[in-house]
Design an enzyme around this catalytic site. Structure first.
Site, PDB file in Angstrom:
ATOM      1  N   ASP A  74       0.863  -1.184   0.000  1.00 18.80           N
ATOM      2  CA  ASP A  74       0.000   0.000   0.000  1.00 18.80           C
ATOM      3  C   ASP A  74       0.900   1.235   0.000  1.00 18.80           C
ATOM      4  O   ASP A  74       1.624   1.486   0.968  1.00 18.80           O
ATOM      5  CB  ASP A  74      -0.903  -0.030   1.258  1.00 18.80           C
ATOM      6  CG  ASP A  74      -1.893   1.120   1.323  1.00 18.80           C
ATOM      7  OD1 ASP A  74      -1.676   2.166   0.661  1.00 18.80           O
ATOM      8  OD2 ASP A  74      -2.901   0.993   2.062  1.00 18.80           O
ATOM      9  N   HIS A  75       0.852   1.944  -1.087  1.00 18.93           N
ATOM     10  CA  HIS A  75       1.764   3.075  -1.223  1.00 18.93           C
ATOM     11  C   HIS A  75       1.441   4.231  -0.281  1.00 18.93           C
ATOM     12  O   HIS A  75       2.220   5.170  -0.150  1.00 18.93           O
ATOM     13  CB  HIS A  75       1.784   3.567  -2.668  1.00 18.93           C
ATOM     14  CG  HIS A  75       3.089   4.246  -3.040  1.00 18.93           C
ATOM     15  ND1 HIS A  75       3.474   5.452  -2.489  1.00 18.93           N
ATOM     16  CD2 HIS A  75       4.084   3.874  -3.888  1.00 18.93           C
ATOM     17  CE1 HIS A  75       4.665   5.815  -2.999  1.00 18.93           C
ATOM     18  NE2 HIS A  75       5.046   4.866  -3.829  1.00 18.93           N
ATOM     19  N   ARG A  76       0.308   4.176   0.398  1.00 17.64           N
ATOM     20  CA  ARG A  76       0.061   5.203   1.399  1.00 17.64           C
ATOM     21  C   ARG A  76       0.965   4.973   2.608  1.00 17.64           C
ATOM     22  O   ARG A  76       1.361   5.898   3.318  1.00 17.64           O
ATOM     23  CB  ARG A  76      -1.399   5.188   1.863  1.00 17.64           C
ATOM     24  CG  ARG A  76      -2.403   5.499   0.767  1.00 17.64           C
ATOM     25  CD  ARG A  76      -3.829   5.335   1.269  1.00 17.64           C
ATOM     26  NE  ARG A  76      -4.106   3.952   1.688  1.00 17.64           N
ATOM     27  CZ  ARG A  76      -5.271   3.555   2.149  1.00 17.64           C
ATOM     28  NH1 ARG A  76      -6.281   4.414   2.258  1.00 17.64           N
ATOM     29  NH2 ARG A  76      -5.458   2.285   2.504  1.00 17.64           N
TER      30      ARG A  76
END
Lengths: 496, 324, 389
Positions: free
Chosen positions: A467-469
């Site tokens: 998850d790039h967040r």
């Protein structure tokens, strides 16, 4: 000629007992109704008791000085006239005896409260036709499908009622007042909604069972717990989080298509439905990034052989998945962002301190991802046992909802299908998922300089989606590199 | 068709009652010459005389007690208690006598009495003028209790209450006295003890009465903008409750939120929750939730808007229900 | 000397028959009847007392839960009761058994109430005797409202004394402290209601003496409310009848309310649950025994020859027979059934109550009463304990 017994009554002074003070009559005396029989003393004062009978005194049953409880027989009188006190006008109770052991505590304004009722009255057996089964019947009656539809449901009453055809009275006379009208008491209708009590609804939600597709076996069509569990087993019990990384080859058999049909329709329900929901939720919430590496698993494979020889693993199946799992866990310790969650509401990144490691398992019912709680603190043999256990349980279709919830990181093994790499979708709520492809003999460059050559090695491709967040490309890549490093050289595990 | 405020609608209904039955009398403090502090009885004494529209001494127990006597003599008294908080001196006459005479006499004596009570808050008043005491009376066997929420209902319900042979406590939401509506005086009214669905919906049922029906409708409007379809029921009759409407709706939507100004503890909302849960257990998606005043005495008027359930408090509870 | 309110302490007491049975005159009131009437009222009082005695005994035998005795107050009740016209209406408390007698209420109904069979179910419309009210003083407001209704019927001050209606509200000395009684006085006065407020001051409200209720003689309260009050010897049936007749006339003719304080004595206890020896002295009883209402009439009848032994004997015998029959009827009163009462809560039954009744009926049906043990615990099977086995 009948002998009547007079029991000590409550003369209304709040007493439960009285002392016999003075007898005013003797055996053999002829007395009239209301002649004073005796004086009793309560805790407050002396009270004279008049006789309810006329006749001859035949017995004084208590002595002066005795303390006597209310209700105790105190005197017998032979009434020379048969006093008929029974049900000429339908009265029952005047002639019945006061029940022993049950008395009323007197008070200022009346009889007083009953003090004891220690035994239940016997009930009739419930009729087999169920008519007297009150609780169930009231439910059944409430949901009887034979009831007409209440007009109320369809009445969209505006606040201003529409004019009715009312003939106004002629002349000066005023119409009578509108009556309150009949009380509206229609049967409560079954509106076609599903019937299930709250805990059963929750179970259905947890198991991903659509209540609309379940037929209830409870009275009145109510869906029971067993109905839901049966539906879940039949359609494939499904966890709320599920990954679609692996194509499930073991789906329930499709209904056979008719020979001339151009398409076949399979209802979307059960496992597929929940999986779809989870995938959509995950894919469109978390920005997925995938990174891939190919690593030389030869040392791992050798390690596995050595582990199999060890006493600890005598009865435990050891597979590459075990070592991959261990590498995953160790690397998470160094890269905690990959074991975190995104709390949008609180505006916080939640870094989990423990790893609940999900193992994707292909089962006859479909894809199931049970997770091993606190996997990072397990020893290698414990981890092996845990992995074997959850996979076996999943294959038997016995995974509990609790085992499928709370996962923080997942491993999915598509190598068993002969596939090298994929783009796994995160389990909703997790920040990373590692996909391991087949471990196969492939050419690899080994050595360096003059000794550089090509050898067959055990190679596998690892794909990490994250998850790039929660993690950047650097962190994701670093993590994957750490995992690959351990698998390439298991000794590096010592550094963690 | 005339446009009437609720107060004027009550006035018209009372006028109709006085015209229709010579035994109808009105009694209360300031109801005659002044026409009532809310002008609900304005003009009636002038037209019907002070024998039928009676100015009472300042004694609520006396107003109700003498009304009982008049009812026993065959009259149909409509008493006014000037404000909700002043009904308490009459409480004994109401619960010990009004409620019981029919039962006590095994049905030989009737008390066809109406006790009108302006109730509820939101008018910036001093203490005791904003109460919601309806639960005390709903809890008393032998009384019937109704509450109108709009001018049309007010017009018809007061007449039906007068025509009833049972004693009726008639609650009027004073903060809605000046709201207007078209009233068709030739229409056929709905039964007095019926609840009414005033807005159809499918996601959740809001139940209100008196002043909170408007609040519920406003909340439903706002919810519609959020894509939620709320059903609103105007209870109208608080005792007896029209369970048929309420239960059908609860079964259909599976979610209920009750809304009233009275504190939730031991309230009508509590009774509705108990009944709905018992009768609709298998249909409920969420527990019945209650919105009401807080469990404090009614506060000073500067903070009453915070105390009274408003659109936000209602929708907050709707959110909670839908989250199940 | 003046009392607390500054008014002269000379207390009037209207009397026409002394405790020794001598007729005396009064400037304002007189007994206009004959010895036949006096004999009738003697009989009324003897029967009232005999019924009261029987009821007390029945309670002591466990057949009634409670009884409120009117012993000693017979003259106040018969005297006022016999002053009523048939069109008048009475609102009693719970002790006016003598007035009930005059209105034609069968005493079995009073016993039924105290036995707990019902809450007071005689036909008040037919007898013009409202059912008993246990809440102290509440009925005075009902009486006042009833009187206001009578006025609106146009039955006050028409000039026809056989048609004009008067209302009597009975209450005791203790009740004069209740707010409702005072509000009744206010309403009656304000609306000039055709009502007689008849207060039996029997000196005691359970254990509280009249001095606890009022600093002035009760009849003087009336003037504070704006209508006349009179104190009458409550043990003098002739005076009570005269005073009540006048008050009823006043009301009937449209001259509004009045207050009668019948000065009497509660010879018995407040109820059978009360023990008066705790708070009053025996010599007080003796003092009042000398003023007995029945004795003085008997003395008068004997002395004047208007009543001989045969008359007294016949009355006593009638009283004994009546009491025995009443006893029999009491013991055979039917038991009430809770299920029946559901139908009496409202004039128009509600669906919920009908349903509740139905559920309770099913519940009752679910018990197997063929088993003996079932009968023991059965609420319906429970008799008064003590008493007839």
């Amino acid at each position: 000629m009948a002998v009547q017994t007079f029991r000590l009554p409550d003369p209304g002074e709040g007493l439960v007992e009285a002392d016999i003070v003075t007898w005013r009559v003797a055996i053999g005396d002829k007395i009239n109704i209301n002649d004073i029989l005796l004086e009793v003393e309560t805790s407050k004062s002396v009270v004279e008791l008049p006789s309810p009978f006329a006749g001859t005194v035949t017995g004084l049953l208590v002595n002066e000085g005795d303390t006597v409880e209310v209700g105790t027989p105190i005197i017998t009188i032979d009434d020379d006239v048969t006093v008929n006190v029974d049900a000429g006008d339908g009265s029952d109770s005047a002639a019945e005896e006061a029940p022993a052991g049950e008395s009323r505590v007197p008070n200022l304004v009346g009889y007083g409260v009953r003090t004891t009722q220690a035994k239940r009255r016997p009930r009739k057996p419930e009729p087999t036709d169920g008519a007297a089964a009150e609780a169930h019947d009231s439910v059944a009656a409430a949901f009887s499908t034979g009831a007409p539809v209440s007009r109320r449901a369809d009445q969209r009453e505006p606040l201003t009622p529409s004019p009715a055809n009312v003939s106004t009275p002629s002349g000066g006379s005023v119409a009578p007042l509108p009556r309150p009208g009949p009380a509206t008491k229609g049967p409560v209708l079954s509106s076609g909604g599903t019937l299930a009590k709250p805990p059963v609804r929750k179970l259905a939600k947890d198991l991903g069972v659509d209540l609309g597709s379940v037929s209830g076996t409870g009275t009145g069509g109510v869906i029971t717990r067993e109905d839901v569990e049966r539906a879940a087993a039949r359609e494939g019990a499904e966890p709320a989080p599920a990954t679609a990384a692996a194509v499930s080859t073991a789906e329930a058999a499709l209904p056979s298509a008719e020979p001339a049909a151009t398409e076949t329709r399979v209802p979307i329900k059960g496992v597929r439905k929940a999986t779809a929901q989870a995938m959509v939720e995950s894919a469109f919430t978390a920005p997925h990034v995938s990174v891939t590496t190919t690593c030389d698993m030869s040392a791992t494979m050798a390690l596995i052989e050595r582990l199999r020889q060890r006493r600890e693993f005598r009865d435990i199946k050891v597979s590459p998945l075990l070592v991959v799992a261990k590498a995953v866990l160790l690397a998470l310790g160094r890269n905690p962002e990959l074991n975190s969650a995104w709390d949008e509401v609180a505006g916080e990144m939640v870094i989990k301190h423990s790893v609940n490691l999900g193992i994707a398992a292909a089962t006859p019912r479909g894809l199931i991802v049970p997770n091993i709680k606190g996997a990072e603190s397990l020893t290698l043999d414990q981890l092996a046992q845990a992995i074997n256990s959850v996979v076996a349980t999943a294959r038997e279709g016995k995974t509990q909802p609790a085992e499928m919830s709370g996962g923080t990181f997942t491993i999915t093994n598509i190598g068993i299908f002969g596939i090298d790499a994929g783009t796994p979708i995160l389990n909703p709520g997790e920040s990373g998922i590692l996909c391991i492809g087949q471990i196969a003999r492939r050419p690899w460059v080994v050595g360096s300089g003059e000794g550089e050559r090509i050898e067959p090695r055990w190679l596998a491709t690892l794909t990490l989606s994250f998850d790039h967040r929660l993690a950047d490309g650097e962190q994701g890549s670093t993590y994957l590199a750490d995992v690959a490093g351990i698998l390439t050289d298991p000794g590096l595990a010592m550094l963690y | 068709m005339t446009v009437l405020t609720m107060a004027k609608a009550l006035n018209a209904g009372l006028r109709r009652a006085l015209e229709a039955d010579a035994k109808v009398v009105i009694a209360g403090e300031d109801v005659g010459k002044l026409g009532g502090v809310f002008r609900v009885t304005e003009g009636l004494q002038k037209d019907f005389g002070d024998h039928r529209v009676i100015d009472s001494p300042l004694a609520e127990s006396g107003i109700v007690g003498t009304a009982i006597g008049m009812a026993l003599r065959g009259y149909r008294p409509v008493c006014e208690i000037q404000f909700d908080g002043f009904v308490y001196p009459a409480f004994d006459q109401i619960v010990s006598q009004v409620a019981r005479l029919h039962f006590r006499s095994l049905g030989q004596l009737k008390v066809p009495l109406v006790i009108r009570i302006p109730f509820g808050g939101g008018i910036g008043a001093v203490e005791h003028h904003s109460e919601s005491p309806e639960a005390y009376f709903c809890h008393t066997a032998g009384l019937k209790v109704v509450a109108c929420s709009n001018p049309v209902d007010a017009y018809w319900m007061i007449q039906q209450a007068v025509a009833s042979d049972d004693p009726i406590i008639f609650f009027e939401p004073k903060r809605r006295y000046h709201e207007k509506s078209e009233v068709d005086e030739s229409a056929t009214p709905v039964a007095l003890h019926s609840a009414r669905i005033v807005r159809s919906g499918s996601d959740l049922t809001l139940i209100g009465y008196g002043p909170t029906v408007r609040t519920c409708l406003d909340a439903a409007e706002a919810a519609a903008q959020e894509g939620r379809d709320l059903e609103v029921i105007d209870l109208r009759s608080l005792s007896p409750l029209d369970t048929s409407v309420v239960l059908e709706s609860a079964q259909r939507t599976g979610r209920v939120v009750t809304v009233h100004e009275a504190p939730v503890n031991v309230s009508l909302g509590a009774e509705l929750a108990a009944r709905i849960t018992e009768q609709c257990f298998y249909s409920l998606e969420a527990p019945v939730l209650r919105v009401g005043g807080f469990d404090t005495p009614y506060p000073p008027s500067r903070v009453e808007d915070e105390y009274l359930p408003d659109l936000d408090r209602v929708l907050d509870m709707v959110d909670r229900s839908l989250a199940y | 000397m003046s009392d607390a309110s500054g008014v002269s302490t000379e207390v009037e007491l209207v009397q026409l028959l002394t405790p020794e049975g001598e007729r005396v005159g009064h400037p304002q009131y007189s007994f206009d009847g004959d010895d036949d009437q006096i004999r009738d009222w003697y009989r009324d009082m003897v029967l009232t007392r005999r019924i009261d005695t029987e009821a007390t005994a029945l309670q002591r035998q466990g057949e009634l839960g409670l009884w409120a005795s009117c012993l000693g107050q017979e003259a106040a009740q018969i005297g006022s009761g016999r002053a009523l016209q048939k069109q008048d209406f009475v609102f009693p408390t719970y002790r006016e058994h003598g007035v009930a007698w005059c209105c034609g209420v069968d005493p079995i109904h009073l016993l039924a109430l105290y036995r707990g069979v019902n809450l007071g179910a005689w036909d008040s419309a037919a007898t013009h005797f409202h059912i008993y009210t246990i809440v102290i003083g509440a009925q005075t407001l009902h009486a006042t409202g009833y009187a206001m209704g009578v006025e609106r019927d146009g039955l006050v001050g028409t000039g026809d004394p056989d048609r004009d209606v008067a209302v009597v509200g009975y209450f005791g000395d203790g009740a004069t402290s209740q707010g409702d009684v005072n509000e009744a006085f206010i309403f009656a006065s304000s609306y000039n209601a055709p009502i007689v407020f008849f207060c039996q001051n029997n000196q005691w409200a359970i254990s509280e003496p009249i001095e606890r209720q009022s600093r002035i003689p009760l009849y003087r309260r009336a003037s504070g409310f704006g209508f006349p009050g009179v104190r009458v010897d409550g043990n003098d049936v002739l005076a009570v009848q005269a005073v009540t007749t006048a008050a009823l006339e006043r009301a009937r003719s449209g001259n509004g309310p009045s207050f009668i304080e019948a000065y009497t004595y509660r010879m018995g206890a407040h109820t059978t649950s009360d023990d008066p020896t705790k708070y009053r002295l025996a010599d007080e009883l003796e003092h009042w025994r000398l003023k007995d209402p029945i004795q003085r009439v008997r003395a008068y009848l004997s002395r004047t020859g208007a009543g001989q032994d045969d008359f007294f004997g016949a009355v006593d015998a009638e009283a004994a027979d009546y009491a025995a029959d009443l006893r029999r009827r009491c013991l055979t009163l039917p038991e009430p059934h809770l299920l029946d009462l559901f139908d009496h809560v409202y004039a128009e039954q509600t669906p919920d109550l009908a349903e509740e009744k139905g559920r309770y009926a099913e519940y009752l049906e679910s018990f197997d009463d063929s088993i003996p043990e079932a009968v023991e615990g059965h609420p319906q099977a429970e008799p008064a304990y003590g008493g007839i086995a």
